[in-house]
Design a protein around this motif. Structure first.
Motif, mmCIF file in Angstrom:
data_model
loop_
_atom_site.group_PDB
_atom_site.id
_atom_site.type_symbol
_atom_site.label_atom_id
_atom_site.label_comp_id
_atom_site.label_asym_id
_atom_site.label_seq_id
_atom_site.Cartn_x
_atom_site.Cartn_y
_atom_site.Cartn_z
ATOM 1 N N GLN B 107 0.839 -1.210 0.000
ATOM 2 C CA GLN B 107 0.000 0.000 0.000
ATOM 3 C C GLN B 107 0.870 1.256 0.000
ATOM 4 O O GLN B 107 2.021 1.219 0.444
ATOM 5 C CB GLN B 107 -0.970 0.000 1.184
ATOM 6 N N PRO B 108 0.353 2.348 -0.537
ATOM 7 C CA PRO B 108 1.167 3.566 -0.662
ATOM 8 C C PRO B 108 1.778 3.983 0.682
ATOM 9 O O PRO B 108 1.104 3.897 1.714
ATOM 10 C CB PRO B 108 0.155 4.610 -1.140
ATOM 11 N N LYS B 109 3.030 4.416 0.589
ATOM 12 C CA LYS B 109 3.732 4.859 1.815
ATOM 13 C C LYS B 109 2.960 5.978 2.520
ATOM 14 O O LYS B 109 2.912 6.057 3.739
ATOM 15 C CB LYS B 109 5.127 5.387 1.442
ATOM 16 N N ALA B 110 2.350 6.825 1.683
ATOM 17 C CA ALA B 110 1.647 7.986 2.242
ATOM 18 C C ALA B 110 0.513 7.570 3.174
ATOM 19 O O ALA B 110 0.020 8.364 3.962
ATOM 20 C CB ALA B 110 1.097 8.835 1.098
ATOM 21 N N TRP B 111 0.055 6.321 3.062
ATOM 22 C CA TRP B 111 -1.065 5.871 3.888
ATOM 23 C C TRP B 111 -0.623 5.418 5.279
ATOM 24 O O TRP B 111 -1.457 5.090 6.118
ATOM 25 C CB TRP B 111 -1.806 4.690 3.229
ATOM 26 N N ASP B 112 0.688 5.351 5.475
ATOM 27 C CA ASP B 112 1.174 4.815 6.751
ATOM 28 C C ASP B 112 0.640 5.600 7.945
ATOM 29 O O ASP B 112 0.433 5.059 9.025
ATOM 30 C CB ASP B 112 2.713 4.799 6.787
ATOM 31 N N SER B 113 0.421 6.899 7.706
ATOM 32 C CA SER B 113 -0.028 7.727 8.831
ATOM 33 C C SER B 113 -1.555 7.661 9.016
ATOM 34 O O SER B 113 -2.084 8.225 9.955
ATOM 35 C CB SER B 113 0.391 9.177 8.586
ATOM 36 N N LEU B 114 -2.232 6.973 8.114
ATOM 37 C CA LEU B 114 -3.705 6.971 8.191
ATOM 38 C C LEU B 114 -4.193 5.938 9.206
ATOM 39 O O LEU B 114 -3.517 4.952 9.504
ATOM 40 C CB LEU B 114 -4.313 6.636 6.826
ATOM 41 N N THR B 115 -5.385 6.205 9.710
ATOM 42 C CA THR B 115 -6.001 5.228 10.614
ATOM 43 C C THR B 115 -6.527 4.052 9.788
ATOM 44 O O THR B 115 -6.635 4.150 8.553
ATOM 45 C CB THR B 115 -7.211 5.854 11.340
ATOM 46 N N THR B 116 -6.891 2.993 10.465
ATOM 47 C CA THR B 116 -7.408 1.814 9.753
ATOM 48 C C THR B 116 -8.634 2.187 8.921
ATOM 49 O O THR B 116 -8.749 1.792 7.764
ATOM 50 C CB THR B 116 -7.809 0.720 10.776
ATOM 51 N N ASP B 117 -9.517 2.965 9.535
ATOM 52 C CA ASP B 117 -10.726 3.363 8.814
ATOM 53 C C ASP B 117 -10.384 4.129 7.550
ATOM 54 O O ASP B 117 -11.001 3.924 6.494
ATOM 55 C CB ASP B 117 -11.614 4.258 9.701
ATOM 56 N N GLN B 118 -9.407 5.021 7.695
ATOM 57 C CA GLN B 118 -9.042 5.831 6.522
ATOM 58 C C GLN B 118 -8.429 4.958 5.424
ATOM 59 O O GLN B 118 -8.721 5.146 4.237
ATOM 60 C CB GLN B 118 -8.059 6.937 6.937
ATOM 61 N N VAL B 119 -7.588 4.003 5.836
ATOM 62 C CA VAL B 119 -6.981 3.115 4.838
ATOM 63 C C VAL B 119 -8.079 2.313 4.134
ATOM 64 O O VAL B 119 -8.081 2.179 2.903
ATOM 65 C CB VAL B 119 -5.954 2.165 5.511
ATOM 66 N N GLU B 120 -9.019 1.841 4.932
ATOM 67 C CA GLU B 120 -10.110 1.060 4.327
ATOM 68 C C GLU B 120 -10.891 1.905 3.334
ATOM 69 O O GLU B 120 -11.321 1.435 2.277
ATOM 70 C CB GLU B 120 -11.046 0.530 5.428
#
Lengths: 545, 380
Positions: B107-120
């Motif tokens: 998954q994109p590196k930029a998503w590392d800071s996102l919460t689980t909900d946001q990633v989903e």
């Protein structure tokens, strides 16, 4: 020769042939009992002496061949105010079938309808003969092979509807967890007895309805509710356990609300709901109208007015500055009066602006529903122009509002109720289910109930329709005890029960082939078809032919 | 009628074993397509970590494949594994299947800071983006799922034939959960998106039967403004979305699903320990009441599987198995084919009030009745 001045002709003189109903009388059957003339609510029949020629052939006599006979016959009054209204009371009482009214296509009395400078007023509905658009809608998504049809006689059906504000599910779960206020709702039968006031209806009619409604609820388990209309409610009913079957209406005249407010501390239960009437389909832009004929001692006491005066309610509520303000003030005040435990909703007349009202309600957390009353709605008294030409048909109004709610995902939150011409031609369940599948949560019906439970004679050929002057031949809309004692409340109650039982059967019979039994098919527009391309396009349903 | 087969086992197995279950149920249906959902994946030639998102779909042309690569790169996905199906094109009915996609991405590196909900949410939006991109280009790109540990295959043809055509018998893909549905939606035009199982953010269902209350349910879900509630090429898609709504949006336990789609009657709620809460739930979720006839087989991200019926008409479905492996099929012979060695006297066919829940440990079935209390102390 007859002198011209002796011919009784003036601008508004009419002959019987100009009247909407012509009384046909057969002298050979008449026994001159006089019952017809006595019962005629408009005194159109008068017994008069008449003379007729008795021709005889006398070849060898020197006398001339005719003699004359004087007899007592019936003459029909040709005054506009006393014209035959076609109610047929005469035929009902005649022991010998000697008399009955016949509809006259060549009627031209309407040109003379304005008497004394006032425009014609009457009760009833829009005079438009023939079926309505709703009558032409068919239910055509039949379950057969892929989904077996249900058995209307044996399966269990759930078809009650919700009256009241319904929260979005997320909000409901949250409030349950935090113990916050959850708006009150009522689970009711989707066919509601619409607002007919105590005042418009006779005490016997009103009592019969209430008795029937109570029986439906308490014995048959059909949660029928009825609305009072403007004019309050008898004080004993306010303090009775039957109040829970009653929707109290507050309208712009606030009639009867003194009694209601006084009774609040003594109420045994909450009313089903509060309806705030802003408009009605039969006379949009007008307030309620109870003509002086009907303001009896009892009605005057209930409404807090002198006897025998006209009671025209103002067209708008006095608090009304804007819809936002009105919705906020009145809905909140009413909610507060019953501790936020009673649904409060407005009733408006069908209009192109119905959607704006609806959108306002959507944003008001206390608004419980919206009732839209279409152009075919009935009334106890209104001007002809209002009845016939003012208003908006209910089908498109409901559909537009429902689709608007769908766009916002709020169609389950604010139930829309439909009224106005439901059961106009007798097809009450077909009309109602069509409206429900177009998006209504239920229907209100007034005129149909009068017709089905008390034999109201009114029709869209302007038959009878004298509810406004208190001379209802059936005693349904009269405040004169001599007339309304004709109506037995027990018999009305019996008919109410039979009517709702039959409605219940028809609802099942219509839902079963559609494969629906678990819930009322609100918005199930894929099951609707009509053989009218324009209507189909407009309502967003299937064109079938 | 559709044929449905589902198997869930603690040890990963080949989807082909479920296809043999489909074959056993071949009588009486048209076998016009196959939809597969695999969860708990193992690849013979790649060690999958179970958390990287997997894209399932079809690129119908080279151009579409290039576009897909470009989109995924632009979003920051990097390709870790591209499963190569051993396709035998002569067995595939359709002629525009350039490449079946089953790809593991980082998954994109930029998503590392996102919460689980946001990633989903991002994963869902990315899948919907690919789907609409395909639709904008004459349907040359089909995206079934983009989710960790989930693979989906949908194709037209006889189920076993599709399995052979895609080389599913090679044993290169295995999974702990496998859903198979054996019919294209022939009620309407052929559309791969109309084929069961349906999937949204880890929640999947497949259904037997017809949904008579489809339009009001669809109207309500569409109005929620949630981008994932779309599609509806099939009337059964709403069952997946309702399950998603109940478990993810309302945060209610799986048992509540049954109370939403087939709520109890007043007289039953009057005696129910959570009657008040459920009465309110029935009102607020009134537009989600189904009228059947349906058998709904579902699966949640934690590999829990479930089976439930509508309240009146019911569709056949049997569950049977042993601790560690369970099968559900629309015909008993399907269960026999998938798990022949079991105590058949313990097979179960749910009735109107039941939800059969197979928990992730797969040790025993939970046959939960709607009349029982359900686990939501704080709300009820």
């Amino acid at each position: 020769m007859v002198s011209i001045r002796s011919i009784p002709s003036h601008p508004s003189s009419l002959s019987t042939n100009d009247l909407p109903w012509i009384v046909e009388h057969r002298e050979d059957r008449c026994t001159l009992c006089g019952k017809c003339a006595a019962v005629c609510p408009v005194n159109t029949l008068k017994l008069t002496y008449m003379r007729k020629r008795m021709p005889k052939i006398a070849i060898d006599s020197k006398e001339r061949g005719s003699s004359y006979k004087t007899f007592v016959g019936i003459r029909q009054n040709t005054d506009v105010g006393r014209r035959c209204i076609g109610c047929g009371s005469c035929a009902m009482v005649c022991p010998n079938e000697a008399i009955h009214p016949v509809f006259n296509e060549a009627d031209r009395h309407r040109f003379m309808g304005s008497v004394g400078g006032d425009a014609p007023k009457r009760g009833g509905r829009r005079n438009e003969v023939g079926g309505s658009l709703l009558d032409r809608i068919v239910f055509n998504r039949i379950s057969m092979l892929t989904d077996p049809a249900l058995d209307a006689g044996r399966h269990e059906f759930t078809y009650n509807t919700i009256l009241g504000r319904v929260l979005p599910p997320e909000e409901y779960v949250r409030r349950q967890q935090t113990g916050e206020w959850i708006p009150p709702t009522r689970e009711i039968f989707p066919f509601i007895i619409g607002s007919m006031s105590f005042g418009a209806l006779s005490p016997n009619m009103w009592l019969g309805l209430l008795q029937g409604v109570a029986y439906c609820n308490e014995v048959l388990g059909i949660p029928v509710v009825m609305c009072t209309g403007e004019g309050g409610c008898p004080p004993w009913v306010l303090r009775s356990p039957f109040l829970k079957y009653i929707i109290l209406q507050i309208a712009s005249g606030y009639f009867g609300w003194d009694e209601i407010i006084r009774a609040i501390p003594e109420m045994q239960c909450d009313p089903a709901a509060i309806e705030i009437k802003y408009g009605q389909g039969a006379k949009p832009g007008d307030g309620g109208l109870l003509q002086w004929f009907k303001v009896s001692k009892l009605i005057a006491r209930l409404r807090g007015v002198p006897e025998g005066v006209d009671l025209p309610s103002p067209p708008v509520h006095q608090t009304l500055y804007s819809i936002e303000e009105s919705v906020m003030k009145m809905i909140q005040t009413m909610s507060m009066a019953w501790n936020f435990k009673v649904p409060v909703y407005p009733k408006i007349s069908g209009s192109t602006s119905a959607k704006s009202v609806l959108n306002n309600l959507v944003r008001n957390p206390y608004a419980s529903a919206l009732l839209i009353d279409g152009i075919d709605g009935g009334t106890g008294a209104a001007y002809d122009i209002s009845l016939n030409a003012t208003g908006h048909p209910i089908a498109t109004n409901i559909r537009d509002c429902y689709l608007d709610l769908c766009k916002q995902g709020k169609q389950n939150e604010i139930p829309i109720f439909a009224a106005g011409g439901v059961g106009k031609t007798g097809n009450v369940v077909q009309n109602a289910l069509a409206l429900i599948m177009l998006g209504a949560s239920g229907v209100h019906m007034g005129k149909y109930i009068m017709q089905a439970t008390a034999g109201c004679l009114g029709s869209e050929r302007n038959r009878c329709n004298v509810c406004n002057v208190g001379i209802c031949p059936k005693g349904i809309t009269s405040q004169n005890p001599k007339i309304y004692r004709r109506l037995d409340p027990d018999e009305v109650a019996q008919r109410v029960v039979e009517t709702f039982q039959s409605i219940q059967i028809e609802v099942k019979k219509a839902m079963a082939p559609l494969g629906r039994s678990q819930s009322l098919p609100i918005g199930m527009s894929d099951a609707l078809g009509i053989a009218d391309k324009d209507a189909a396009d407009r309502l967003n349903i299937k064109y079938v032919c | 009628m559709c044929r449905l087969a589902m198997k869930t086992a603690s040890e990963a197995f080949s989807p082909f074993s479920v296809l043999t279950g489909m074959e056993a149920m071949q009588e009486g249906y048209d076998g016009s397509g196959l939809g597969l959902l695999l969860r708990g994946l193992e690849f013979a030639d790649y060690k999958y970590n179970g958390t990287d998102p997997i894209l399932s779909g079809i690129a119908h042309s080279e151009k579409a494949l290039k576009r897909l690569n470009h989109i995924m790169e632009e979003q920051g996905f990097s390709l870790k594994y591209d499963h190569e199906f051993e396709v035998r094109p002569e067995l595939v009915e359709a002629d525009d299947r350039h490449q079946y996609l089953l790809r593991v991405y980082r998954q994109p590196k930029a998503w590392d800071s996102l919460t689980t909900d946001q990633v989903e949410h991002e994963l869902m939006m990315c899948r919907l983006g690919l789907r609409s991109n395909g639709e904008e280009h004459d349907g040359d790109l089909t995206a079934f799922s983009l989710w960790p540990d989930v693979a989906m295959i949908k194709e037209v043809g006889w189920p076993l034939g599709v399995g052979n055509a895609l080389g599913l018998d090679s044993g290169r893909i295995k999974s702990r959960v496998c859903f198979a549905q054996g019919r294209q939606n022939t009620n309407y035009g052929i559309n791969l998106y109309a084929c069961h199982p349906f999937f949204l953010q880890g929640v999947a269902t497949m259904t037997n039967g017809e949904n008579t209350a489809f339009v009001p349910i669809k109207d309500w879900l569409s109005g929620k403004g949630f981008p994932g509630y779309m599609g509806y090429q099939s009337d059964s898609e709403v069952f997946a979305h309702i399950l998603h709504y109940v478990t993810k949006k309302l945060g209610l336990p799986l048992q509540a699903y049954k109370h939403v789609i087939t709520p109890l009657a007043n007289k039953d709620l009057a005696n129910h320990p959570q009657g008040d809460f459920l009465l309110g739930l029935r009102q607020v979720c009134r537009r989600l009441i189904i009228d059947g006839p349906n058998a709904i087989i579902g699966s949640l991200p934690d590999e829990t599987c479930m089976l439930a019926m509508d309240a009146k008409k019911l569709r056949p479905a049997t569950v049977g198995g042993n601790p560690g492996e369970w099968a559900v099929a629309s015909e008993m012979c399907g269960v026999d084919a998938m798990i022949p060695d079991r105590d058949r006297s313990k097979d179960f066919q749910p009735m109107r009030q039941h939800t059969v829940i197979i928990p992730p440990d797969r040790q025993e079935l939970e046959i939960w009745s709607q009349f029982d209390q359900f686990p939501l102390t704080q709300a009820a």
